[in-house]
Design a protein around this motif. Structure first.
Motif, PDB file in Angstrom:
ATOM      1  N   ALA B 256      44.074 100.728 -14.121  1.00 30.62           N
ATOM      2  CA  ALA B 256      45.854 100.550 -14.748  1.00 30.62           C
ATOM      3  C   ALA B 256      46.696 100.027 -13.184  1.00 30.62           C
ATOM      4  CB  ALA B 256      45.601 102.707 -14.574  1.00 30.62           C
ATOM      5  N   LYS B 257      45.621 100.240 -12.187  1.00 30.92           N
ATOM      6  CA  LYS B 257      46.290  99.412 -11.059  1.00 30.92           C
ATOM      7  C   LYS B 257      46.788  98.331 -11.537  1.00 30.92           C
ATOM      8  CE  LYS B 257      43.892 100.680  -6.744  1.00 30.92           C
ATOM      9  NZ  LYS B 257      42.994  99.737  -5.484  1.00 30.92           N
ATOM     10  N   LEU B 258      45.052  96.954 -11.717  1.00 31.47           N
ATOM     11  CA  LEU B 258      45.703  95.984 -12.397  1.00 31.47           C
ATOM     12  C   LEU B 258      47.287  95.549 -13.007  1.00 31.47           C
ATOM     13  CD1 LEU B 258      44.869  92.897 -12.509  1.00 31.47           C
ATOM     14  CD2 LEU B 258      43.974  93.608 -14.527  1.00 31.47           C
ATOM     15  N   ALA B 259      47.391  96.548 -13.835  1.00 32.43           N
ATOM     16  CA  ALA B 259      48.754  96.789 -14.646  1.00 32.43           C
ATOM     17  C   ALA B 259      49.601  97.077 -14.221  1.00 32.43           C
ATOM     18  CB  ALA B 259      48.578  97.757 -16.172  1.00 32.43           C
ATOM     19  N   ALA B 260      49.737  97.643 -13.022  1.00 34.17           N
ATOM     20  CA  ALA B 260      50.861  97.696 -11.889  1.00 34.17           C
ATOM     21  C   ALA B 260      50.870  97.550 -11.192  1.00 34.17           C
ATOM     22  CB  ALA B 260      50.782  99.426 -11.313  1.00 34.17           C
ATOM     23  N   MET B 261      50.248  96.498 -11.031  1.00 34.46           N
ATOM     24  CA  MET B 261      50.203  94.991  -9.315  1.00 34.46           C
ATOM     25  C   MET B 261      50.946  94.158 -10.265  1.00 34.46           C
ATOM     26  SD  MET B 261      46.143  95.560  -7.962  1.00 34.46           S
ATOM     27  CE  MET B 261      46.203  93.803  -7.693  1.00 34.46           C
ATOM     28  N   GLU B 262      50.637  93.561 -11.579  1.00 35.49           N
ATOM     29  CA  GLU B 262      51.328  92.510 -12.579  1.00 35.49           C
ATOM     30  C   GLU B 262      52.246  93.621 -13.133  1.00 35.49           C
ATOM     31  OE1 GLU B 262      51.232  89.839 -12.106  1.00 35.49           O
ATOM     32  OE2 GLU B 262      49.327  89.135 -11.111  1.00 35.49           O
ATOM     33  N   GLY B 263      52.791  94.756 -13.250  1.00 35.73           N
ATOM     34  CA  GLY B 263      54.125  95.468 -13.839  1.00 35.73           C
ATOM     35  C   GLY B 263      54.095  94.949 -16.056  1.00 35.73           C
ATOM     36  N   ILE B 275      56.671  86.041  -8.835  1.00 32.89           N
ATOM     37  CA  ILE B 275      58.050  86.494  -8.337  1.00 32.89           C
ATOM     38  C   ILE B 275      58.475  86.804  -9.497  1.00 32.89           C
ATOM     39  CG2 ILE B 275      59.808  84.436  -8.716  1.00 32.89           C
ATOM     40  CD1 ILE B 275      60.890  85.523  -5.917  1.00 32.89           C
ATOM     41  N   GLY B 276      60.058  88.383  -8.912  1.00 32.20           N
ATOM     42  CA  GLY B 276      59.965  88.715 -10.168  1.00 32.20           C
ATOM     43  C   GLY B 276      59.921  90.100 -10.460  1.00 32.20           C
ATOM     44  N   TRP B 277      60.781  90.803 -10.737  1.00 32.45           N
ATOM     45  CA  TRP B 277      60.797  92.100 -11.081  1.00 32.45           C
ATOM     46  C   TRP B 277      60.904  92.921 -12.130  1.00 32.45           C
ATOM     47  CZ3 TRP B 277      63.059  94.638  -7.097  1.00 32.45           C
ATOM     48  CH2 TRP B 277      64.276  95.912  -7.122  1.00 32.45           C
ATOM     49  N   VAL B 278      60.576  93.931 -11.826  1.00 30.35           N
ATOM     50  CA  VAL B 278      60.065  95.010 -12.474  1.00 30.35           C
ATOM     51  C   VAL B 278      61.225  95.888 -13.467  1.00 30.35           C
ATOM     52  CG1 VAL B 278      58.233  96.533 -13.877  1.00 30.35           C
ATOM     53  CG2 VAL B 278      57.674  94.871 -12.195  1.00 30.35           C
ATOM     54  N   ASP B 279      61.681  95.802 -14.054  1.00 33.87           N
ATOM     55  CA  ASP B 279      61.987  97.068 -14.771  1.00 33.87           C
ATOM     56  C   ASP B 279      61.950  98.441 -15.656  1.00 33.87           C
ATOM     57  OD1 ASP B 279      64.607  98.941 -16.330  1.00 33.87           O
ATOM     58  OD2 ASP B 279      65.366  97.581 -17.646  1.00 33.87           O
ATOM     59  N   GLU B 280      61.558  99.785 -14.364  1.00 35.03           N
ATOM     60  CA  GLU B 280      60.888 100.332 -15.529  1.00 35.03           C
ATOM     61  C   GLU B 280      61.155 101.365 -15.754  1.00 35.03           C
ATOM     62  OE1 GLU B 280      58.461 102.683 -11.281  1.00 35.03           O
ATOM     63  OE2 GLU B 280      59.906 100.669 -10.672  1.00 35.03           O
ATOM     64  N   GLU B 281      62.428 101.637 -16.481  1.00 32.45           N
ATOM     65  CA  GLU B 281      63.082 102.824 -17.665  1.00 32.45           C
ATOM     66  C   GLU B 281      63.136 100.924 -18.374  1.00 32.45           C
ATOM     67  OE1 GLU B 281      66.566 104.069 -16.600  1.00 32.45           O
ATOM     68  OE2 GLU B 281      65.830 105.454 -15.426  1.00 32.45           O
ATOM     69  N   PHE B 325      54.362  95.979  -7.488  1.00 30.25           N
ATOM     70  CA  PHE B 325      54.637  95.015  -8.370  1.00 30.25           C
ATOM     71  C   PHE B 325      54.576  93.672  -6.995  1.00 30.25           C
ATOM     72  CE2 PHE B 325      57.005  90.806  -9.315  1.00 30.25           C
ATOM     73  CZ  PHE B 325      55.793  90.705 -10.435  1.00 30.25           C
ATOM     74  N   GLN B 326      55.327  94.342  -6.204  1.00 30.19           N
ATOM     75  CA  GLN B 326      56.018  94.073  -4.872  1.00 30.19           C
ATOM     76  C   GLN B 326      55.577  93.492  -3.651  1.00 30.19           C
ATOM     77  OE1 GLN B 326      59.372  92.224  -5.843  1.00 30.19           O
ATOM     78  NE2 GLN B 326      60.390  92.950  -7.323  1.00 30.19           N
ATOM     79  N   VAL B 327      54.734  95.039  -3.433  1.00 30.26           N
ATOM     80  CA  VAL B 327      53.990  94.531  -2.182  1.00 30.26           C
ATOM     81  C   VAL B 327      52.370  93.544  -2.063  1.00 30.26           C
ATOM     82  CG1 VAL B 327      54.308  96.993  -1.348  1.00 30.26           C
ATOM     83  CG2 VAL B 327      52.795  96.660  -3.045  1.00 30.26           C
ATOM     84  N   TYR B 328      52.030  94.234  -4.038  1.00 29.48           N
ATOM     85  CA  TYR B 328      51.096  92.793  -4.638  1.00 29.48           C
ATOM     86  C   TYR B 328      52.023  91.442  -4.223  1.00 29.48           C
ATOM     87  CZ  TYR B 328      48.228  90.476  -7.154  1.00 29.48           C
ATOM     88  OH  TYR B 328      47.172  89.396  -7.533  1.00 29.48           O
ATOM     89  N   HIS B 329      52.969  91.274  -4.726  1.00 33.07           N
ATOM     90  CA  HIS B 329      53.217  89.624  -4.674  1.00 33.07           C
ATOM     91  C   HIS B 329      53.776  89.266  -3.413  1.00 33.07           C
ATOM     92  CE1 HIS B 329      53.097  90.386  -8.686  1.00 33.07           C
ATOM     93  NE2 HIS B 329      53.104  89.283  -9.362  1.00 33.07           N
ATOM     94  N   LEU B 330      54.147  90.930  -2.126  1.00 33.08           N
ATOM     95  CA  LEU B 330      54.142  89.729  -1.347  1.00 33.08           C
ATOM     96  C   LEU B 330      52.919  89.769  -0.607  1.00 33.08           C
ATOM     97  CD1 LEU B 330      56.341  89.085   1.120  1.00 33.08           C
ATOM     98  CD2 LEU B 330      55.832  91.650   1.632  1.00 33.08           C
ATOM     99  N   MET B 331      52.177  90.076  -0.405  1.00 37.59           N
ATOM    100  CA  MET B 331      50.726  90.077  -0.189  1.00 37.59           C
ATOM    101  C   MET B 331      50.464  88.202  -0.025  1.00 37.59           C
ATOM    102  SD  MET B 331      46.802  91.720  -0.132  1.00 37.59           S
ATOM    103  CE  MET B 331      46.290  90.488  -1.786  1.00 37.59           C
ATOM    104  N   ILE B 372      51.180  91.628   8.076  1.00 37.64           N
ATOM    105  CA  ILE B 372      52.264  92.297   7.120  1.00 37.64           C
ATOM    106  C   ILE B 372      51.258  91.863   5.598  1.00 37.64           C
ATOM    107  CG2 ILE B 372      54.559  91.741   5.515  1.00 37.64           C
ATOM    108  CD1 ILE B 372      55.357  90.620   8.472  1.00 37.64           C
ATOM    109  N   ALA B 373      50.773  91.197   5.751  1.00 37.57           N
ATOM    110  CA  ALA B 373      50.171  90.431   3.973  1.00 37.57           C
ATOM    111  C   ALA B 373      48.990  91.707   4.111  1.00 37.57           C
ATOM    112  CB  ALA B 373      48.795  89.698   4.090  1.00 37.57           C
ATOM    113  N   ILE B 374      48.310  92.394   5.353  1.00 36.62           N
ATOM    114  CA  ILE B 374      47.213  92.825   4.808  1.00 36.62           C
ATOM    115  C   ILE B 374      47.591  94.221   4.677  1.00 36.62           C
ATOM    116  CG2 ILE B 374      46.005  94.757   6.883  1.00 36.62           C
ATOM    117  CD1 ILE B 374      45.193  92.087   8.585  1.00 36.62           C
ATOM    118  N   GLN B 375      49.045  95.109   5.670  1.00 40.26           N
ATOM    119  CA  GLN B 375      49.624  96.271   5.039  1.00 40.26           C
ATOM    120  C   GLN B 375      49.960  96.112   3.523  1.00 40.26           C
ATOM    121  OE1 GLN B 375      49.522  98.972   7.324  1.00 40.26           O
ATOM    122  NE2 GLN B 375      49.633  97.949   9.242  1.00 40.26           N
ATOM    123  N   MET B 376      50.462  95.215   3.204  1.00 44.52           N
ATOM    124  CA  MET B 376      50.572  94.821   1.804  1.00 44.52           C
ATOM    125  C   MET B 376      49.682  95.138   0.791  1.00 44.52           C
ATOM    126  SD  MET B 376      54.034  94.540   1.488  1.00 44.52           S
ATOM    127  CE  MET B 376      54.542  95.406   3.397  1.00 44.52           C
TER     128      MET B 376
END
Lengths: 336, 458
Positions: B256-263, B275-281, B325-331, B372-376
């Motif tokens: 489930a974490k992997l799915a969230a990381m890649e949206g 790079i991207g954006w997850v439309d959750e709704e 998704f964003q924090v993972y991809h920022l890392m 920042i990478a570590i925190q992300m």
């Protein structure tokens, strides 16, 4: 109640004794700091006397906390969450103290602020540990889930406060004893420290008597059988008294007795903690309703976990003792 | 306002805030510790006054940082009992042991021998002094090991069984080694430790670059750049397999974490988005992606199917998918920045770009990018495993201290904010001043036998 449970009850007492006997004197030095450190030189001597060792001493607290979590998680959970604000005050004290010790000499212009932080950061733990222990001895209002149901102000009851004062005064005696041992011979600071060592040991005995009176009049009769005054508790109480008498007997003029002073004060710590644990046994945190008391039997971790912990302790504790011998030997002798 | 009175939210906010803060100083401490041990070794070998000054200078940076890490670390050990009482009751059989072991095996080692480093110059033999520097670093690395053991058990629990039901349920240890070396411990330890070393290396590099930038060229600047660039290169290369192994573990153990990381909402081969954006709704991912590449990285096969978020019960997937998704991809994106910094460092060390300022300026952002990478990375790990505090066994909302009222959490949150901010400002001022003054300040012709302490704690 398994043998491992009893073993870890004793080991946690030992860790707390280690903390009290070691960090007790550097907390004591911190509380004495504004009163004895009247000039920059005396302040420096006081800071240097604890500089290399305070951090290692404090680790005994973290070890005791971790061991309590590992061996008796319900007791750790109930006490830390029940004493929430008090624990947080201790925590903030320890934080500003650590920072002040390190930054005092590297952040010029704010020496006064750091001195105040060192004092408050030492005073809060020195006072509040005793208050917490007093509350545990007196029994806490717990519910079936093991959560504290009282208020923060209820923790500041007379018996708990006198226990707080007892702990503080004992640490002051330890701090004075340490300073008498470390301050340069022939300087006023050593003289003052040795006088305070005797004074605080004497006050310590008086406070102890007051605490004992409150204990026998108000605490023990209401303890619903959770507390016991047993032979072991009496022996530890005697050890505490002998420790304080030993400190007083060091007198003021003979520097050869300064080692005896700090050792006697340490023996007093063994007495106080030992007496507390002996009276509580087999409870860890007695509840006002004894059915909800947290005991060795209902709180101990599994034998598998405690066996692992015992092996860890058998490897780790000798190492820790070796480190302490090395560092205390390297920094033995008086501050120049 | 409701959220401000929600004890679970407040407890999470407090833990996240104090852990993130603490974790700014952990990478610096452990990373600096590595550089410190290297510099002390060099000074011991050459007996050169410049090397000695550089080692002393670095000790100053290290000590000021380390103490903040120590002080703010106590908060976290206490917090399991203060803020997470029901968590502690559930996991005590397993989770307490690593914390006790950390204190016993790591904290004592660090703190006792740090005392020797700060006060022992001239009181102990040079060899003993050098050994102390390595022991402090070893202690800090061991500390990280025990914490990663504890955290990994929360992510991929093993070696236990759950006894009892409802509020009385608790995890009971069945095998210490299975619990300690659970499926993700070693991979995560390698990943975390290398990230800390990279931070140390890049800070060393950046301090050297700063001196060059200010025209304070000299032996010290060159040495710092050389050590930082080489250490950055080695640790950076080692990071690639370590990060890969960690990704494999996530894919296998925490789908489930992997799915969230890649949206990813439906079962499919997992893409790697740049790079991207997850439309959750709308349950849609808008992204530039390499199709199947995450599947390839995790399984060496572009076609391996991984479940999407909709394959899990709604109450067992994390909230805030886009944030994860964003924090993972920022890392991931920051890895590119770090690589550029290391390459520039190597180039500057080899004498390229002589007289040019821009490579030096880019190198200065290295440590910030690393932190920042570590925190992300940690945000990905911890947000991605929600709503679980112990994966698959205990939910975060069932783990708080019921006896702690929201107002208590608010008061302490404010106190943390004030005290931590003050400490941060002081740390940075002192750190920046020490860097400005530079190693020159620590030049001593010869060390008298009665030298009293490093003057660090005075």
């Amino acid at each position: 109640m398994t043998g491992f449970g009893i073993l870890w009850f004793i080991l946690i007492a030992v860790l707390i004794i280690g903390y009290f006997a070691l960090d007790g004197f550097d907390l004591g030095v911190g509380v004495l700091y504004p009163f004895l450190g009247k000039n920059e030189r005396d302040k420096r001597i006081m800071r240097d006397s604890v500089g290399p060792i305070w951090d290692g001493n404090e680790v005994w607290l973290l070890t005791a906390g971790g061991a309590l979590f590992a061996a008796f998680a319900p007791a750790y959970a109930t006490s830390f969450s029940g004493f929430y604000l008090a624990i947080m005050l201790v925590l903030f004290g320890l934080i500003i103290r650590a920072i002040s010790v390190e930054y005092r000499s590297h952040e010029p212009g704010h020496e006064k602020l750091w001195d105040v932080c060192f004092f408050i950061g030492s005073l809060l733990p020195a006072l509040l540990f005793g208050v917490a222990v007093g509350n545990v001895i007196a029994g806490l209002p717990l519910n079936a889930h093991g959560d504290y149901t009282g208020t923060f102000l209820a923790l500041l009851n007379p018996f708990a406060l006198i226990c707080g004062v007892l702990g503080l005064v004992h640490m002051l005696a330890q701090g004075a004893a340490w300073l008498a041992l470390k301050a340069p011979l022939g300087e006023a600071l050593r003289g003052k420290a040795s006088r305070l060592r005797r004074l605080f040991a004497a006050i310590d005995l008086v406070v102890f008597v007051v605490a004992a009176i409150i204990f026998f009049v108000a605490v023990l009769p209401n303890s619903n059988g959770t507390l016991s005054v047993n032979v072991l508790a009496v022996i530890f109480a005697a050890l505490f008294i002998i420790g304080d008498v030993g400190v007083i007997a060091c007198g003021m003029d003979d520097p050869k007795r300064d080692v005896l002073g700090i050792v006697s004060a340490g023996a007093g710590c063994v007495g106080l903690v030992g007496m507390t644990f002996a009276s509580l046994f087999p409870n860890i945190i007695p509840a006002i309703n004894p059915a909800y008391s947290i005991t060795i039997a209902n709180a101990a971790s599994s034998d598998t976990a405690l066996l692992a912990m015992t092996i860890i302790a058998c490897i780790g504790v000798p190492l820790v003792l070796i480190y302490h011998v090395i560092v205390y030997r390297a920094f033995r002798g008086r501050i120049k | 306002m409701d959220v401000l009175l929600d004890a679970t939210f407040l407890a999470r906010l407090q833990f996240a805030g104090t852990a993130i803060y603490h974790y700014m100083f952990v990478p610096l401490s452990i990373g600096f510790g590595m550089i410190l041990a290297i510099l002390q070794t060099k000074a011991y070998k050459t007996k050169d006054a410049h090397d000695e000054a550089l080692a002393r200078f670095w000790l100053r940076l290290f000590a000021g940082t380390f103490v903040v890490g120590v002080a703010t670390g106590i908060t976290l050990e206490f917090s399991f009992g203060t803020n997470w009482a029901d968590y502690s009751r559930f996991v005590g059989d397993i989770f307490g042991a690593p914390l006790a072991a950390e204190a016993l095996f790591a904290f004592f080692l660090e703190s006792v021998f740090l005392g020797v480093l700060l006060f022992g110059k001239g009181k102990v033999s040079p060899k003993f002094y050098l050994v102390s520097a390595w022991l402090v670093w070893l202690g800090s690395c061991l500390s990280a090991l025990w914490i990663i053991i504890a955290n990994s058990w929360m992510q991929t629990p093993a070696g236990y069984e759950v006894v009892g039901t409802g509020a009385a349920a608790k995890a009971v240890l069945t095998s210490f080694f299975e619990a300690a070396f659970n499926p993700s411990t070693l991979q995560r330890y390698a990943h975390v430790l290398l990230a800390l070393f990279i931070t140390g290396a890049l800070t060393c590099l950046a301090v050297g670059a700063y001196y060059k930038l200010k025209g304070r060229d000299g032996k010290a600047a060159d040495k710092l750049i050389k050590i930082g660039a080489i250490a950055g290169l080695i640790t950076g290369i080692l990071m690639l397999p370590a990060a890969h192994m960690q990704a494999v573990v996530v894919a296998e153990e925490q789908p489930a974490k992997l799915a969230a990381m890649e949206g990813q909402f439906e079962t499919q081969a997992a893409d790697l988005s740049l790079i991207g954006w997850v439309d959750e709704e709308g349950q849609e991912l808008h992204a530039i992606s390499i199709p199947g590449f995450t599947s390839f990285l995790a399984s060496w096969d572009f076609d391996t199917q991984y479940p999407g978020l909709n394959d899990f019960p709604a109450d067992e997937v994390p909230g805030g998918i886009n944030a994860i998704f964003q924090v993972y991809h920022l890392m991931v994106a920051l890895i590119g920045v770090l690589a550029i910094v290391v390459l520039l460092g190597l180039a500057v060390w080899r004498g390229m770009f002589a007289g040019k300022k821009w490579p030096l300026r880019i190198i200065l952002i290295g440590p910030v990018a690393a932190i920042i990478a570590i925190q992300m990375g940690w945000l990905t790990a911890e947000l991605g495993r929600q709503p679980w505090i112990v994966y698959g066994e205990l939910k975060t909302a069932d783990a708080i201290s019921l006896s702690v009222d929201p107002w208590m959490l608010i008061i302490t949150l404010i106190l943390f904010l004030v005290i931590y901010t003050v400490i941060y400002v002081i740390w940075w001022k002192t750190f920046a001043r020490a860097v400005k003054e530079g190693p020159e300040k620590y030049m001593v012709a010869d060390v008298p036998a009665s030298f009293e302490g490093e003057g660090v704690l005075e």
